[in-house]
Design an enzyme around this catalytic site. Structure first.
Site, short mmCIF file in Angstrom:
data_model
loop_
_atom_site.label_atom_id
_atom_site.label_comp_id
_atom_site.label_asym_id
_atom_site.label_seq_id
_atom_site.Cartn_x
_atom_site.Cartn_y
_atom_site.Cartn_z
N LYS A 112 56.56 23.64 77.37
CA LYS A 112 57.61 24.20 76.52
C LYS A 112 58.70 24.88 77.33
O LYS A 112 59.62 25.46 76.78
CB LYS A 112 56.99 25.15 75.50
CG LYS A 112 56.08 24.39 74.53
CD LYS A 112 55.28 25.32 73.65
CE LYS A 112 54.35 24.50 72.76
NZ LYS A 112 53.38 23.71 73.49
N CYS B 116 42.18 55.99 84.08
CA CYS B 116 43.22 55.08 84.58
C CYS B 116 44.58 55.73 84.34
O CYS B 116 45.03 55.82 83.19
CB CYS B 116 43.11 53.73 83.89
SG CYS B 116 44.43 52.57 84.32
N HIS C 156 52.77 30.49 68.92
CA HIS C 156 53.90 29.60 68.71
C HIS C 156 54.13 29.35 67.22
O HIS C 156 53.18 29.27 66.44
CB HIS C 156 53.68 28.27 69.43
CG HIS C 156 53.71 28.37 70.92
ND1 HIS C 156 52.59 28.68 71.67
CD2 HIS C 156 54.72 28.23 71.81
CE1 HIS C 156 52.92 28.72 72.95
NE2 HIS C 156 54.21 28.45 73.07
N CYS D 82 41.47 54.29 89.91
CA CYS D 82 40.41 54.44 88.91
C CYS D 82 39.14 53.63 89.19
O CYS D 82 38.12 53.86 88.54
CB CYS D 82 40.94 54.08 87.52
SG CYS D 82 41.43 52.35 87.31
N CYS E 187 49.08 50.02 90.04
CA CYS E 187 48.23 50.27 91.22
C CYS E 187 47.01 49.37 91.26
O CYS E 187 46.25 49.40 92.23
CB CYS E 187 47.83 51.74 91.29
SG CYS E 187 46.34 52.17 90.35
N ILE F 278 42.37 21.06 74.54
CA ILE F 278 43.08 22.16 73.87
C ILE F 278 43.99 22.84 74.89
O ILE F 278 43.58 23.77 75.60
CB ILE F 278 42.11 23.16 73.23
CG1 ILE F 278 41.05 22.44 72.39
CG2 ILE F 278 42.89 24.17 72.39
CD1 ILE F 278 41.59 21.64 71.23
N SER G 295 48.33 24.16 75.40
CA SER G 295 49.33 24.81 74.56
C SER G 295 49.75 23.87 73.43
O SER G 295 49.98 22.68 73.69
CB SER G 295 50.55 25.19 75.40
OG SER G 295 51.54 25.79 74.62
N ARG H 142 45.86 24.27 82.13
CA ARG H 142 45.84 23.67 80.80
C ARG H 142 44.91 22.46 80.81
O ARG H 142 44.94 21.65 81.73
CB ARG H 142 47.24 23.24 80.40
CG ARG H 142 48.30 24.32 80.39
CD ARG H 142 49.68 23.67 80.31
NE ARG H 142 50.80 24.60 80.25
CZ ARG H 142 51.44 25.08 81.29
NH1 ARG H 142 51.04 24.77 82.51
NH2 ARG H 142 52.47 25.90 81.13
N VAL I 70 26.04 24.03 81.25
CA VAL I 70 25.35 22.81 80.83
C VAL I 70 25.44 21.79 81.96
O VAL I 70 26.53 21.52 82.49
CB VAL I 70 25.97 22.25 79.54
CG1 VAL I 70 25.38 20.88 79.20
CG2 VAL I 70 25.76 23.23 78.38
#
Length: 584
Positions: free
Chosen positions: A345, A496, A138, A542, A537, A430, A432, A405, A262
Protein backbone atom coordinates in the site's frame (compact mmCIF):
# COMPACT_ATOMS: atom_id res chain seq x y z
CA UNK A 1 -1.80 -27.65 -20.14
CA UNK A 2 1.69 -29.08 -20.60
CA UNK A 3 2.19 -27.16 -23.85
CA UNK A 4 1.00 -23.95 -22.24
CA UNK A 5 3.45 -24.30 -19.34
CA UNK A 6 6.30 -25.09 -21.73
CA UNK A 7 5.48 -21.93 -23.67
CA UNK A 8 5.70 -19.91 -20.43
CA UNK A 9 9.00 -21.62 -19.60
CA UNK A 10 10.49 -20.60 -22.92
CA UNK A 11 9.45 -16.97 -22.44
CA UNK A 12 11.12 -16.84 -19.04
CA UNK A 13 14.31 -18.55 -20.23
CA UNK A 14 14.63 -16.07 -23.09
CA UNK A 15 14.67 -13.28 -20.53
CA UNK A 16 16.77 -15.10 -17.91
CA UNK A 17 19.10 -17.55 -19.71
CA UNK A 18 20.94 -18.42 -16.47
CA UNK A 19 17.71 -19.59 -14.83
CA UNK A 20 17.01 -23.31 -14.36
CA UNK A 21 13.27 -23.87 -14.51
CA UNK A 22 10.68 -26.60 -14.77
CA UNK A 23 6.90 -26.10 -14.50
CA UNK A 24 4.52 -29.00 -13.81
CA UNK A 25 0.74 -29.27 -13.35
CA UNK A 26 -0.59 -31.56 -10.59
CA UNK A 27 -4.28 -31.12 -11.30
CA UNK A 28 -4.86 -27.98 -9.25
CA UNK A 29 -1.49 -26.25 -8.80
CA UNK A 30 1.44 -25.20 -10.95
CA UNK A 31 4.67 -26.40 -9.33
CA UNK A 32 7.90 -24.60 -10.20
CA UNK A 33 11.31 -26.15 -9.57
CA UNK A 34 14.81 -25.11 -10.55
CA UNK A 35 17.28 -22.48 -9.43
CA UNK A 36 17.44 -18.69 -9.77
CA UNK A 37 20.55 -16.54 -9.36
CA UNK A 38 18.77 -14.00 -7.10
CA UNK A 39 15.70 -13.60 -4.90
CA UNK A 40 14.42 -10.92 -7.31
CA UNK A 41 14.52 -13.32 -10.27
CA UNK A 42 12.80 -16.03 -8.23
CA UNK A 43 10.05 -13.56 -7.41
CA UNK A 44 9.71 -12.32 -11.00
CA UNK A 45 9.30 -15.89 -12.27
CA UNK A 46 6.75 -16.79 -9.58
CA UNK A 47 4.71 -13.64 -10.13
CA UNK A 48 4.76 -14.20 -13.92
CA UNK A 49 3.44 -17.77 -13.66
CA UNK A 50 0.81 -16.84 -11.06
CA UNK A 51 -0.46 -14.04 -13.30
CA UNK A 52 -0.54 -16.17 -16.45
CA UNK A 53 -2.05 -19.29 -14.84
CA UNK A 54 -4.73 -17.87 -12.54
CA UNK A 55 -7.48 -18.31 -15.15
CA UNK A 56 -6.60 -21.90 -16.01
CA UNK A 57 -9.46 -24.37 -15.37
CA UNK A 58 -9.07 -25.93 -11.92
CA UNK A 59 -6.15 -23.68 -10.90
CA UNK A 60 -5.92 -23.08 -7.12
CA UNK A 61 -2.43 -21.82 -6.55
CA UNK A 62 1.26 -21.66 -7.37
CA UNK A 63 3.86 -23.70 -5.52
CA UNK A 64 7.26 -22.10 -6.10
CA UNK A 65 10.10 -24.43 -5.06
CA UNK A 66 12.80 -22.61 -7.03
CA UNK A 67 15.98 -22.32 -4.97
CA UNK A 68 18.27 -19.28 -4.95
CA UNK A 69 21.94 -19.55 -5.97
CA UNK A 70 21.87 -23.29 -5.30
CA UNK A 71 20.80 -22.86 -1.68
CA UNK A 72 17.65 -24.29 -0.14
CA UNK A 73 15.29 -21.99 1.71
CA UNK A 74 16.39 -21.33 5.32
CA UNK A 75 14.46 -23.62 7.70
CA UNK A 76 12.10 -22.60 10.48
CA UNK A 77 13.77 -21.59 13.78
CA UNK A 78 12.77 -24.28 16.24
CA UNK A 79 12.13 -23.91 19.98
CA UNK A 80 14.86 -25.23 22.24
CA UNK A 81 12.36 -27.04 24.50
CA UNK A 82 12.10 -30.82 24.12
CA UNK A 83 9.69 -32.61 26.46
CA UNK A 84 6.50 -34.73 26.59
CA UNK A 85 4.08 -32.10 27.90
CA UNK A 86 1.50 -32.83 25.16
CA UNK A 87 2.06 -36.55 24.76
CA UNK A 88 -1.26 -38.38 24.41
CA UNK A 89 -3.46 -35.30 24.81
CA UNK A 90 -6.62 -34.92 22.73
CA UNK A 91 -8.56 -31.79 21.81
CA UNK A 92 -11.62 -31.03 19.75
CA UNK A 93 -9.87 -28.14 17.97
CA UNK A 94 -6.16 -27.48 17.51
CA UNK A 95 -5.14 -24.02 16.25
CA UNK A 96 -1.60 -23.70 14.92
CA UNK A 97 -0.33 -20.16 15.45
CA UNK A 98 -0.94 -17.54 18.16
CA UNK A 99 -0.84 -14.46 15.98
CA UNK A 100 -3.78 -12.11 15.75
CA UNK A 101 -5.69 -14.46 13.42
CA UNK A 102 -5.08 -17.59 15.49
CA UNK A 103 -5.99 -15.85 18.75
CA UNK A 104 -9.09 -14.24 17.21
CA UNK A 105 -10.21 -17.69 15.98
CA UNK A 106 -9.58 -19.14 19.45
CA UNK A 107 -11.70 -16.43 21.05
CA UNK A 108 -14.53 -16.92 18.54
CA UNK A 109 -14.60 -20.71 19.01
CA UNK A 110 -14.35 -20.43 22.80
CA UNK A 111 -18.05 -19.48 22.73
CA UNK A 112 -18.81 -23.18 22.25
CA UNK A 113 -18.44 -26.27 24.43
CA UNK A 114 -15.25 -27.48 22.78
CA UNK A 115 -11.80 -28.34 24.07
CA UNK A 116 -9.44 -26.01 22.21
CA UNK A 117 -5.65 -25.73 22.17
CA UNK A 118 -3.44 -23.13 20.51
CA UNK A 119 0.13 -24.13 19.63
CA UNK A 120 2.75 -21.39 19.13
CA UNK A 121 6.41 -22.00 18.39
CA UNK A 122 7.49 -18.70 19.96
CA UNK A 123 7.44 -17.97 23.71
CA UNK A 124 4.49 -15.53 23.51
CA UNK A 125 1.63 -14.39 21.31
CA UNK A 126 2.19 -11.93 18.47
CA UNK A 127 5.94 -12.38 18.11
CA UNK A 128 6.07 -12.41 14.32
CA UNK A 129 3.82 -10.56 11.83
CA UNK A 130 1.21 -9.69 14.47
CA UNK A 131 3.55 -7.37 16.35
CA UNK A 132 5.66 -6.33 13.37
CA UNK A 133 3.11 -4.23 11.50
CA UNK A 134 1.85 -0.67 11.64
CA UNK A 135 -1.35 -1.31 13.63
CA UNK A 136 -3.52 0.32 10.97
CA UNK A 137 -7.15 -0.79 10.67
CA UNK A 138 -7.46 -0.28 6.93
CA UNK A 139 -10.80 1.05 5.70
CA UNK A 140 -11.17 -1.62 3.00
CA UNK A 141 -10.44 0.45 -0.09
CA UNK A 142 -7.13 -0.86 -1.39
CA UNK A 143 -8.00 -4.40 -2.46
CA UNK A 144 -10.28 -5.48 -5.28
CA UNK A 145 -13.78 -6.57 -4.18
CA UNK A 146 -13.17 -9.76 -6.20
CA UNK A 147 -10.52 -10.80 -3.66
CA UNK A 148 -11.21 -12.48 -0.32
CA UNK A 149 -9.22 -9.81 1.49
CA UNK A 150 -11.20 -7.10 -0.31
CA UNK A 151 -14.39 -8.53 1.19
CA UNK A 152 -13.11 -9.31 4.68
CA UNK A 153 -11.26 -6.03 5.30
CA UNK A 154 -14.38 -3.87 5.52
CA UNK A 155 -16.23 -6.31 7.81
CA UNK A 156 -13.17 -6.57 10.05
CA UNK A 157 -12.97 -2.77 10.21
CA UNK A 158 -16.57 -2.60 11.48
CA UNK A 159 -16.05 -5.40 14.01
CA UNK A 160 -13.16 -3.55 15.68
CA UNK A 161 -15.57 -0.83 16.79
CA UNK A 162 -17.48 -3.42 18.79
CA UNK A 163 -14.55 -5.51 19.97
CA UNK A 164 -12.59 -2.68 21.56
CA UNK A 165 -15.49 -2.20 24.00
CA UNK A 166 -15.72 -5.92 24.76
CA UNK A 167 -12.03 -6.73 25.06
CA UNK A 168 -10.59 -3.58 26.58
CA UNK A 169 -8.10 -2.63 23.90
CA UNK A 170 -8.13 0.88 22.51
CA UNK A 171 -8.91 1.94 18.96
CA UNK A 172 -8.94 5.41 17.45
CA UNK A 173 -10.25 6.55 14.08
CA UNK A 174 -8.11 9.42 12.78
CA UNK A 175 -9.03 8.80 9.12
CA UNK A 176 -6.58 8.62 6.24
CA UNK A 177 -5.57 10.63 3.20
CA UNK A 178 -4.32 8.99 0.02
CA UNK A 179 -2.31 11.91 -1.36
CA UNK A 180 -1.99 12.39 -5.10
CA UNK A 181 1.59 12.81 -6.33
CA UNK A 182 0.38 14.00 -9.73
CA UNK A 183 -2.48 16.23 -10.96
CA UNK A 184 -3.20 13.45 -13.48
CA UNK A 185 -4.74 11.40 -10.65
CA UNK A 186 -7.76 13.63 -10.07
CA UNK A 187 -9.75 12.06 -12.98
CA UNK A 188 -9.47 8.73 -11.06
CA UNK A 189 -11.68 10.05 -8.25
CA UNK A 190 -14.97 8.69 -9.70
CA UNK A 191 -13.37 5.25 -10.03
CA UNK A 192 -12.13 5.48 -6.45
CA UNK A 193 -15.66 6.30 -5.29
CA UNK A 194 -16.97 3.21 -7.11
CA UNK A 195 -14.26 1.00 -5.60
CA UNK A 196 -15.09 2.28 -2.11
CA UNK A 197 -18.80 1.65 -2.70
CA UNK A 198 -18.22 -1.89 -4.01
CA UNK A 199 -16.06 -2.75 -1.00
CA UNK A 200 -18.58 -1.24 1.42
CA UNK A 201 -16.14 1.35 2.78
CA UNK A 202 -18.00 3.35 5.42
CA UNK A 203 -18.13 7.07 6.03
CA UNK A 204 -18.16 10.02 3.68
CA UNK A 205 -15.19 9.27 1.47
CA UNK A 206 -14.09 11.60 -1.28
CA UNK A 207 -11.66 14.03 -2.82
CA UNK A 208 -10.27 16.98 -0.84
CA UNK A 209 -8.23 19.76 -2.35
CA UNK A 210 -4.79 20.77 -1.14
CA UNK A 211 -6.01 23.79 0.84
CA UNK A 212 -8.50 21.73 2.84
CA UNK A 213 -5.89 19.06 3.60
CA UNK A 214 -3.35 21.68 4.70
CA UNK A 215 -5.92 23.15 7.09
CA UNK A 216 -6.30 19.72 8.67
CA UNK A 217 -2.58 18.83 8.54
CA UNK A 218 -0.56 22.10 8.48
CA UNK A 219 2.77 20.27 8.93
CA UNK A 220 2.55 18.42 5.63
CA UNK A 221 4.99 19.15 2.86
CA UNK A 222 3.22 20.90 -0.02
CA UNK A 223 4.47 18.45 -2.67
CA UNK A 224 1.11 16.89 -3.50
CA UNK A 225 -2.05 17.67 -5.47
CA UNK A 226 -5.03 16.99 -3.19
CA UNK A 227 -6.03 13.58 -1.96
CA UNK A 228 -8.75 11.00 -1.28
CA UNK A 229 -10.18 11.00 2.26
CA UNK A 230 -11.43 7.92 4.15
CA UNK A 231 -12.72 8.71 7.67
CA UNK A 232 -12.99 5.13 8.93
CA UNK A 233 -9.26 4.39 8.90
CA UNK A 234 -8.28 3.29 12.40
CA UNK A 235 -5.30 2.52 14.60
CA UNK A 236 -4.71 0.07 17.44
CA UNK A 237 -1.80 -1.68 19.13
CA UNK A 238 -1.45 -4.98 17.19
CA UNK A 239 0.20 -6.88 20.03
CA UNK A 240 -2.29 -5.61 22.63
CA UNK A 241 -5.17 -6.63 20.36
CA UNK A 242 -3.68 -10.12 19.93
CA UNK A 243 -3.11 -10.50 23.67
CA UNK A 244 -6.68 -9.35 24.36
CA UNK A 245 -8.06 -12.06 22.07
CA UNK A 246 -5.79 -14.64 23.74
CA UNK A 247 -6.63 -13.65 27.31
CA UNK A 248 -10.36 -13.71 26.63
CA UNK A 249 -10.03 -17.09 24.91
CA UNK A 250 -8.09 -18.43 27.92
CA UNK A 251 -10.75 -17.07 30.29
CA UNK A 252 -13.23 -19.16 28.30
CA UNK A 253 -11.20 -22.37 28.62
CA UNK A 254 -8.76 -22.33 25.69
CA UNK A 255 -5.33 -23.82 26.46
CA UNK A 256 -2.19 -22.13 25.07
CA UNK A 257 1.08 -23.99 24.58
CA UNK A 258 4.11 -21.83 23.77
CA UNK A 259 7.52 -22.93 22.49
CA UNK A 260 5.60 -25.68 20.69
CA UNK A 261 6.20 -26.30 16.99
CA UNK A 262 4.28 -28.72 14.78
CA UNK A 263 6.75 -31.01 13.01
CA UNK A 264 4.45 -33.37 11.13
CA UNK A 265 1.14 -35.23 10.88
CA UNK A 266 -0.05 -38.81 10.61
CA UNK A 267 -3.14 -39.47 8.50
CA UNK A 268 -5.72 -42.23 8.60
CA UNK A 269 -8.40 -42.45 5.88
CA UNK A 270 -7.48 -38.93 4.68
CA UNK A 271 -7.95 -37.47 8.19
CA UNK A 272 -5.13 -36.08 10.33
CA UNK A 273 -4.93 -38.64 13.15
CA UNK A 274 -1.79 -37.50 14.99
CA UNK A 275 0.04 -34.20 15.38
CA UNK A 276 3.78 -34.35 16.05
CA UNK A 277 5.46 -31.56 18.02
CA UNK A 278 8.69 -30.97 19.93
CA UNK A 279 6.62 -31.50 23.10
CA UNK A 280 4.96 -34.80 22.28
CA UNK A 281 2.35 -36.29 19.96
CA UNK A 282 -1.28 -35.28 20.34
CA UNK A 283 -4.59 -35.64 18.54
CA UNK A 284 -7.43 -33.33 17.54
CA UNK A 285 -10.72 -33.72 15.74
CA UNK A 286 -10.08 -30.55 13.78
CA UNK A 287 -6.87 -28.67 12.92
CA UNK A 288 -6.84 -24.99 11.94
CA UNK A 289 -3.76 -23.82 10.07
CA UNK A 290 -3.06 -20.20 11.10
CA UNK A 291 0.72 -20.58 10.95
CA UNK A 292 1.56 -17.34 9.15
CA UNK A 293 4.72 -17.54 7.03
CA UNK A 294 4.88 -21.28 7.69
CA UNK A 295 1.27 -22.05 6.72
CA UNK A 296 2.27 -23.69 3.43
CA UNK A 297 4.63 -26.02 5.30
CA UNK A 298 1.80 -27.05 7.62
CA UNK A 299 -0.33 -27.72 4.52
CA UNK A 300 2.54 -29.80 3.10
CA UNK A 301 2.70 -31.91 6.28
CA UNK A 302 -0.97 -32.74 5.65
CA UNK A 303 -0.46 -33.51 1.93
CA UNK A 304 -2.44 -30.41 0.93
CA UNK A 305 0.17 -27.94 -0.31
CA UNK A 306 -1.63 -26.20 -3.16
CA UNK A 307 -0.04 -22.81 -2.43
CA UNK A 308 3.28 -21.43 -1.24
CA UNK A 309 4.36 -18.39 0.73
CA UNK A 310 6.92 -15.92 -0.56
CA UNK A 311 8.14 -13.75 2.32
CA UNK A 312 7.86 -10.01 1.75
CA UNK A 313 9.80 -7.91 4.23
CA UNK A 314 8.86 -4.46 5.40
CA UNK A 315 10.72 -2.07 7.69
CA UNK A 316 9.21 0.65 9.91
CA UNK A 317 10.61 3.37 12.12
CA UNK A 318 9.15 4.71 15.35
CA UNK A 319 9.48 8.34 16.41
CA UNK A 320 9.69 9.76 19.91
CA UNK A 321 6.47 10.66 21.72
CA UNK A 322 7.60 14.27 21.81
CA UNK A 323 6.36 14.43 18.20
CA UNK A 324 2.80 13.66 19.29
CA UNK A 325 0.53 16.18 17.61
CA UNK A 326 2.83 16.71 14.64
CA UNK A 327 0.31 14.71 12.62
CA UNK A 328 -3.31 13.81 13.34
CA UNK A 329 -4.37 11.65 10.38
CA UNK A 330 -2.88 8.72 8.47
CA UNK A 331 -1.01 9.88 5.38
CA UNK A 332 0.12 7.83 2.39
CA UNK A 333 1.21 8.63 -1.13
CA UNK A 334 1.01 5.39 -3.17
CA UNK A 335 1.97 5.28 -6.83
CA UNK A 336 -1.54 4.88 -8.21
CA UNK A 337 -0.39 5.23 -11.81
CA UNK A 338 1.62 2.01 -11.42
CA UNK A 339 -0.59 0.17 -8.94
CA UNK A 340 -0.80 -3.03 -11.01
CA UNK A 341 2.86 -3.78 -10.24
CA UNK A 342 2.67 -2.68 -6.64
CA UNK A 343 2.12 -5.30 -3.91
CA UNK A 344 2.23 -2.85 -1.01
CA UNK A 345 0.00 0.00 0.00
CA UNK A 346 3.04 2.20 -0.31
CA UNK A 347 3.77 3.04 3.30
CA UNK A 348 3.17 6.37 4.95
CA UNK A 349 3.03 8.22 8.25
CA UNK A 350 0.74 6.91 10.97
CA UNK A 351 -0.04 8.41 14.40
CA UNK A 352 0.14 5.47 16.82
CA UNK A 353 -2.39 4.74 19.53
CA UNK A 354 0.27 5.32 22.23
CA UNK A 355 1.29 8.77 20.95
CA UNK A 356 4.34 7.89 18.86
CA UNK A 357 4.45 8.40 15.10
CA UNK A 358 5.27 5.45 12.83
CA UNK A 359 6.77 5.73 9.34
CA UNK A 360 6.55 2.84 6.89
CA UNK A 361 6.50 0.11 5.90
CA UNK A 362 8.78 -0.60 2.97
CA UNK A 363 8.33 -3.77 0.90
CA UNK A 364 10.80 -6.12 -0.78
CA UNK A 365 11.17 -9.84 -1.33
CA UNK A 366 13.46 -11.96 0.86
CA UNK A 367 14.32 -15.67 1.02
CA UNK A 368 14.46 -16.16 4.79
CA UNK A 369 10.98 -16.17 6.34
CA UNK A 370 12.32 -15.03 9.70
CA UNK A 371 14.79 -12.39 8.54
CA UNK A 372 14.03 -9.46 10.83
CA UNK A 373 17.16 -7.46 10.15
CA UNK A 374 17.06 -3.77 9.23
CA UNK A 375 19.25 -2.02 6.67
CA UNK A 376 20.31 1.39 5.43
CA UNK A 377 18.58 1.09 2.05
CA UNK A 378 15.20 0.70 3.72
CA UNK A 379 16.08 3.53 6.09
CA UNK A 380 16.66 5.86 3.13
CA UNK A 381 13.25 4.94 1.70
CA UNK A 382 11.62 5.60 5.07
CA UNK A 383 13.33 8.96 5.47
CA UNK A 384 11.91 9.89 2.09
CA UNK A 385 8.44 8.90 3.31
CA UNK A 386 9.01 10.89 6.48
CA UNK A 387 9.66 14.02 4.42
CA UNK A 388 5.93 14.19 3.70
CA UNK A 389 5.77 15.89 7.12
CA UNK A 390 8.21 18.81 7.27
CA UNK A 391 8.47 18.80 11.10
CA UNK A 392 9.86 15.25 11.36
CA UNK A 393 13.59 14.53 11.32
CA UNK A 394 16.03 11.68 11.71
CA UNK A 395 16.80 12.81 15.26
CA UNK A 396 13.22 11.92 16.26
CA UNK A 397 13.78 8.21 15.53
CA UNK A 398 13.91 5.95 18.59
CA UNK A 399 13.57 2.49 16.99
CA UNK A 400 13.67 0.50 13.76
CA UNK A 401 11.99 -2.86 13.23
CA UNK A 402 10.96 -5.12 10.37
CA UNK A 403 8.30 -7.75 9.73
CA UNK A 404 7.55 -10.42 7.16
CA UNK A 405 4.27 -10.56 5.23
CA UNK A 406 2.99 -14.08 4.50
CA UNK A 407 2.10 -13.46 0.85
CA UNK A 408 0.79 -16.13 -1.51
CA UNK A 409 1.63 -15.83 -5.19
CA UNK A 410 -2.02 -14.99 -5.83
CA UNK A 411 -1.72 -12.09 -3.34
CA UNK A 412 -4.88 -13.09 -1.51
CA UNK A 413 -6.04 -14.72 1.71
CA UNK A 414 -6.84 -18.44 1.87
CA UNK A 415 -9.83 -18.95 4.19
CA UNK A 416 -11.31 -22.36 3.45
CA UNK A 417 -11.76 -26.01 4.33
CA UNK A 418 -9.10 -28.26 2.86
CA UNK A 419 -10.29 -30.01 -0.27
CA UNK A 420 -8.14 -33.08 0.48
CA UNK A 421 -8.12 -33.36 4.30
CA UNK A 422 -11.63 -33.14 5.79
CA UNK A 423 -10.44 -32.16 9.31
CA UNK A 424 -8.12 -29.35 8.20
CA UNK A 425 -8.99 -25.67 7.71
CA UNK A 426 -6.62 -23.07 6.24
CA UNK A 427 -6.37 -19.46 7.42
CA UNK A 428 -3.29 -18.81 5.31
CA UNK A 429 -1.63 -16.16 3.18
CA UNK A 430 -2.73 -13.51 5.67
CA UNK A 431 -0.76 -10.43 4.73
CA UNK A 432 -1.90 -6.80 4.79
CA UNK A 433 -4.73 -6.02 5.55
CA UNK A 434 -4.63 -9.10 7.79
CA UNK A 435 -4.67 -7.14 11.05
CA UNK A 436 -7.74 -5.18 9.95
CA UNK A 437 -9.43 -8.34 8.64
CA UNK A 438 -8.64 -10.63 11.59
CA UNK A 439 -12.05 -10.41 13.34
CA UNK A 440 -13.86 -11.21 10.07
CA UNK A 441 -11.44 -14.06 9.26
CA UNK A 442 -12.15 -15.48 12.73
CA UNK A 443 -15.91 -15.39 12.16
CA UNK A 444 -15.60 -17.20 8.82
CA UNK A 445 -13.16 -19.81 10.12
CA UNK A 446 -15.35 -20.46 13.17
CA UNK A 447 -18.36 -21.00 10.89
CA UNK A 448 -16.36 -23.53 8.84
CA UNK A 449 -15.11 -25.25 12.00
CA UNK A 450 -18.60 -25.73 13.43
CA UNK A 451 -19.52 -27.84 10.39
CA UNK A 452 -17.25 -30.58 11.79
CA UNK A 453 -19.28 -30.85 14.98
CA UNK A 454 -22.89 -31.80 15.78
CA UNK A 455 -25.49 -29.40 14.38
CA UNK A 456 -26.94 -28.82 17.84
CA UNK A 457 -23.72 -27.38 19.27
CA UNK A 458 -24.71 -24.15 21.01
CA UNK A 459 -22.91 -21.25 22.62
CA UNK A 460 -21.96 -21.63 26.27
CA UNK A 461 -24.46 -19.92 28.57
CA UNK A 462 -21.53 -18.75 30.70
CA UNK A 463 -19.39 -17.41 27.83
CA UNK A 464 -17.35 -14.43 29.07
CA UNK A 465 -17.61 -11.82 26.34
CA UNK A 466 -15.80 -9.01 28.15
CA UNK A 467 -12.26 -8.47 29.36
CA UNK A 468 -11.25 -5.69 31.73
CA UNK A 469 -8.81 -3.23 30.20
CA UNK A 470 -5.35 -3.25 31.81
CA UNK A 471 -4.71 -0.29 34.09
CA UNK A 472 -2.62 2.43 32.42
CA UNK A 473 -1.73 4.97 35.08
CA UNK A 474 -0.04 7.44 32.71
CA UNK A 475 -3.35 8.09 30.94
CA UNK A 476 -5.43 8.49 34.10
CA UNK A 477 -6.74 11.74 35.52
CA UNK A 478 -5.09 12.76 38.78
CA UNK A 479 -8.09 11.91 40.95
CA UNK A 480 -8.49 8.46 39.39
CA UNK A 481 -4.79 7.74 39.73
CA UNK A 482 -4.74 8.93 43.36
CA UNK A 483 -7.63 6.59 44.22
CA UNK A 484 -5.89 3.65 42.54
CA UNK A 485 -2.59 4.32 44.32
CA UNK A 486 -4.36 4.61 47.67
CA UNK A 487 -5.87 1.18 47.09
CA UNK A 488 -2.60 -0.34 45.79
CA UNK A 489 0.62 1.68 46.35
CA UNK A 490 2.49 -0.30 43.64
CA UNK A 491 0.69 1.83 41.02
CA UNK A 492 2.48 4.85 42.47
CA UNK A 493 6.00 3.41 42.04
CA UNK A 494 7.28 4.38 38.59
CA UNK A 495 9.71 1.81 37.16
CA UNK A 496 9.90 2.81 33.47
CA UNK A 497 10.69 6.54 33.31
CA UNK A 498 10.27 6.98 29.55
CA UNK A 499 6.75 5.52 29.41
CA UNK A 500 5.77 6.28 33.03
CA UNK A 501 4.95 2.63 33.79
CA UNK A 502 4.38 1.66 37.40
CA UNK A 503 5.36 -1.46 39.29
CA UNK A 504 1.68 -2.35 39.58
CA UNK A 505 1.31 -2.40 35.78
CA UNK A 506 4.41 -4.55 35.37
CA UNK A 507 3.11 -6.97 38.01
CA UNK A 508 -0.22 -7.14 36.13
CA UNK A 509 1.66 -7.86 32.90
CA UNK A 510 3.48 -10.78 34.53
CA UNK A 511 0.17 -12.15 35.75
CA UNK A 512 -1.24 -11.79 32.24
CA UNK A 513 1.59 -14.03 30.99
CA UNK A 514 0.95 -16.57 33.72
CA UNK A 515 -2.77 -16.65 32.88
CA UNK A 516 -1.84 -17.86 29.38
CA UNK A 517 0.35 -20.63 30.81
CA UNK A 518 3.65 -19.07 29.78
CA UNK A 519 6.56 -20.81 31.46
CA UNK A 520 9.34 -18.48 30.32
CA UNK A 521 8.42 -14.81 30.67
CA UNK A 522 10.71 -12.50 28.74
CA UNK A 523 11.34 -8.77 29.00
CA UNK A 524 9.68 -8.33 25.61
CA UNK A 525 6.56 -10.14 26.84
CA UNK A 526 6.22 -7.46 29.52
CA UNK A 527 6.95 -4.73 26.98
CA UNK A 528 4.16 -5.97 24.71
CA UNK A 529 1.66 -5.80 27.54
CA UNK A 530 2.50 -2.54 29.30
CA UNK A 531 5.27 -0.81 27.25
CA UNK A 532 7.92 -0.97 29.99
CA UNK A 533 11.21 -0.55 28.10
CA UNK A 534 9.58 0.79 24.94
CA UNK A 535 10.75 4.39 25.26
CA UNK A 536 13.81 6.21 24.00
CA UNK A 537 16.24 4.55 26.45
CA UNK A 538 15.02 1.03 25.48
CA UNK A 539 15.03 -0.23 29.05
CA UNK A 540 18.40 1.22 29.97
CA UNK A 541 17.08 2.30 33.36
CA UNK A 542 14.19 -0.06 34.10
CA UNK A 543 15.46 -3.49 32.95
CA UNK A 544 16.90 -4.61 36.34
CA UNK A 545 13.70 -3.67 38.18
CA UNK A 546 11.49 -5.35 35.57
CA UNK A 547 13.57 -8.51 35.92
CA UNK A 548 13.18 -8.42 39.69
CA UNK A 549 9.41 -8.13 39.37
CA UNK A 550 9.27 -11.03 36.88
CA UNK A 551 11.37 -13.14 39.23
CA UNK A 552 9.23 -12.28 42.25
CA UNK A 553 5.85 -12.77 40.60
CA UNK A 554 6.62 -15.79 38.39
CA UNK A 555 9.22 -17.57 40.51
CA UNK A 556 11.85 -17.48 37.78
CA UNK A 557 15.48 -17.00 38.71
CA UNK A 558 17.06 -13.84 37.31
CA UNK A 559 19.60 -15.98 35.43
CA UNK A 560 16.76 -17.65 33.45
CA UNK A 561 15.05 -14.45 32.28
CA UNK A 562 15.52 -13.67 28.58
CA UNK A 563 15.10 -10.66 26.34
CA UNK A 564 12.90 -12.40 23.78
CA UNK A 565 12.90 -16.13 24.54
CA UNK A 566 15.25 -18.88 23.42
CA UNK A 567 18.84 -18.26 24.53
CA UNK A 568 18.60 -14.46 24.72
CA UNK A 569 19.54 -14.43 28.41
CA UNK A 570 20.16 -11.05 30.00
CA UNK A 571 22.74 -12.42 32.46
CA UNK A 572 25.70 -14.61 31.53
CA UNK A 573 26.05 -18.31 32.38
CA UNK A 574 22.36 -19.18 32.86
CA UNK A 575 21.51 -22.05 35.17
CA UNK A 576 20.32 -25.38 33.71
CA UNK A 577 16.62 -25.43 32.86
CA UNK A 578 15.78 -27.81 35.72
CA UNK A 579 17.09 -25.20 38.18
CA UNK A 580 15.17 -22.31 36.66
CA UNK A 581 12.60 -21.83 39.44
CA UNK A 582 13.33 -19.27 42.09
CA UNK A 583 12.74 -19.77 45.78
CA UNK A 584 11.80 -16.37 47.14
Amino acid sequence: MKNYLQKLERKIKERYPQLKLSAEWDGRSVILTGDAPTVEERYTVGAFFARKCKKLPGYKGLVNDITVAGKAEPPMRMPEVQDTLLEGKTFDVLIIGAGVVGCAIARELSRYDLTIAVLEKECDCAMQASSRNDGMIHPGFADSPSKIKGRLNTRGNRLYRKLDKELGFQTEWPGSFMLFDSPLLKPLVPFMHRRAAKNGVEGRVGYMNKKTIQNMEPNLSTEYYGGFWMPYSGIASPFKVTIAFAENAAANGVSFFFETAVTGFDKTNDLISAVYTNRGTLNARLIINAAGVWSDKIAEFAGDRFFSIHPRKGMDIILDKKKKGAQHTIIGKPNLLNSSKQHSKGGGIIPCIEGNILVGPTAHEVYDREDYGTDSEDERALLEQMSMNKTLSRGDIIAYYSGIRAATWEEDFIVEMSEKVPNLIHAAGIQSPGFASAPAIAEDIAALALRRFPAGLKEKPNFISRRAAPRETASMHDAERHTLIKRDPLYGKIVCRCEQISEGEIRDAVRSCLALGMQNISLDAIKRRCRAGMGRCHGGFCTPRVMEIISREAGILLERITKKGGSSYILNNPLPADKGKATL
